[in-house]
Write a protein that holds these residues in place. Structure first.
Motif, mmCIF file in Angstrom:
data_model
loop_
_atom_site.group_PDB
_atom_site.id
_atom_site.type_symbol
_atom_site.label_atom_id
_atom_site.label_comp_id
_atom_site.label_asym_id
_atom_site.label_seq_id
_atom_site.Cartn_x
_atom_site.Cartn_y
_atom_site.Cartn_z
ATOM 1 N N LYS A 151 0.823 -1.210 0.000
ATOM 2 C CA LYS A 151 0.000 0.000 0.000
ATOM 3 C C LYS A 151 0.859 1.263 0.000
ATOM 4 O O LYS A 151 0.587 2.221 -0.736
ATOM 5 N N GLU A 181 -4.436 -1.685 -9.989
ATOM 6 C CA GLU A 181 -4.407 -0.243 -9.711
ATOM 7 C C GLU A 181 -4.081 0.473 -11.011
ATOM 8 O O GLU A 181 -2.928 0.519 -11.443
ATOM 9 N N HIS A 225 -8.244 -0.923 -7.809
ATOM 10 C CA HIS A 225 -7.863 -0.378 -6.497
ATOM 11 C C HIS A 225 -7.920 -1.443 -5.408
ATOM 12 O O HIS A 225 -8.133 -1.136 -4.232
ATOM 13 N N HIS A 226 -7.729 -2.693 -5.800
ATOM 14 C CA HIS A 226 -7.689 -3.803 -4.843
ATOM 15 C C HIS A 226 -6.510 -4.720 -5.163
ATOM 16 O O HIS A 226 -6.024 -4.761 -6.291
ATOM 17 N N ASN A 241 -8.039 -3.382 0.110
ATOM 18 C CA ASN A 241 -8.077 -2.105 -0.596
ATOM 19 C C ASN A 241 -6.670 -1.559 -0.741
ATOM 20 O O ASN A 241 -5.846 -1.697 0.159
#
Length: 242
Positions: A151, A181, A225-226, A241
């Motif tokens: 992340k 992403e 986005h995961h 996430n």
């Protein structure tokens, strides 16, 4: 594309009859191919790659035919504009038992280099944005652990660079991580709407993830986005996430 399986397997076995259609994507993604095998019986990733289109490569056909592992990544490269076309910049990138592939572009390629640990900076051998992406991820995973490290990596790149897609696959002996992403508005003009979409399917033996653009009937979508984190011992999938 990447898979993990309970026993030794191969890309043709995992994909089935549509594998040749995936390889046909190398008519566009023609700047090189690479395969890394992460068999859990070995302590490091094994790497094969060439600067040639997979569909036209006798070496690729032999490597695919001989491949046998319970985990592997396959990449067909379409080089980012301005990045050298050579073996150093051909994916996958490997460090220890980690291997990594990326689909997309980051501008400028070194926009986030200040955040890469010096020990990893010394390992960078060419001008690829993707190689720097990998070593930034290695830096952050060592600092923060797997999920938080990934992340943070994406947050740093998005803050300091401009991107089309940060889609990636990362594999080691414990985990197979797939990140979706991307910005669909920045796909090539000729590309279909699902150009950057990552899809997956489960079978009796394992789990297979791949980019779109070829025949994938009945596959599920990994939402943008995961990231999916596959435990290679239990084959459970944890979706987080980004």
């Amino acid at each position: 594309m990447g898979y993990v399986s309970q026993a030794e397997s191969s890309f043709p076995a995992q994909v089935g009859k549509d594998f040749e259609e995936f390889i046909a994507l190398s008519s566009v993604h023609c700047d090189g191919w690479g395969i890394s095998t992460n068999d859990r019986q070995h302590a490091h990733a094994v790497l094969e790659k060439k600067v040639e289109a997979a569909a036209e490569s006798a070496t690729f056909k032999k490597v695919i035919a001989d491949n046998a592992a319970d985990g592997a990544l396959l990449h067909l490269r379409w080089a980012t504009k301005g990045i050298s076309i050579n073996e150093n910049n051909t994916h996958p990138f490997v460090y220890g038992d980690y291997s990594f592939i990326h689909n997309g572009s980051i501008f400028p390629p070194d926009s986030f280099s200040d955040f890469i640990d010096e020990k990893f900076m010394k390992l960078i051998v060419d001008d690829s944005d993707s190689e720097r992406y990998f070593y930034l991820m290695m830096t952050q995973i060592e600092k923060l652990g797997l999920a938080d490290g990934i992340k943070t990596t994406l947050a740093i790149i998005k803050e300091h660079g401009k991107t089309t897609s940060l889609n990636f696959m990362l594999m080691n002996n414990e985990s197979f991580v797939i990140g979706s992403e991307h910005n669909s508005d920045k796909k090539p003009d000729w590309a279909p709407d699902d150009y950057y979409v990552i899809k997956y399917k489960k079978n009796a033996d394992g789990i297979l993830f791949a980019s779109s653009g070829w025949n994938q009937p009945g596959w599920s979508v990994l939402e943008n986005h995961h990231a999916a984190i596959v435990n290679r011992s239990t084959f459970e999938i944890d979706v987080i996430n980004l």
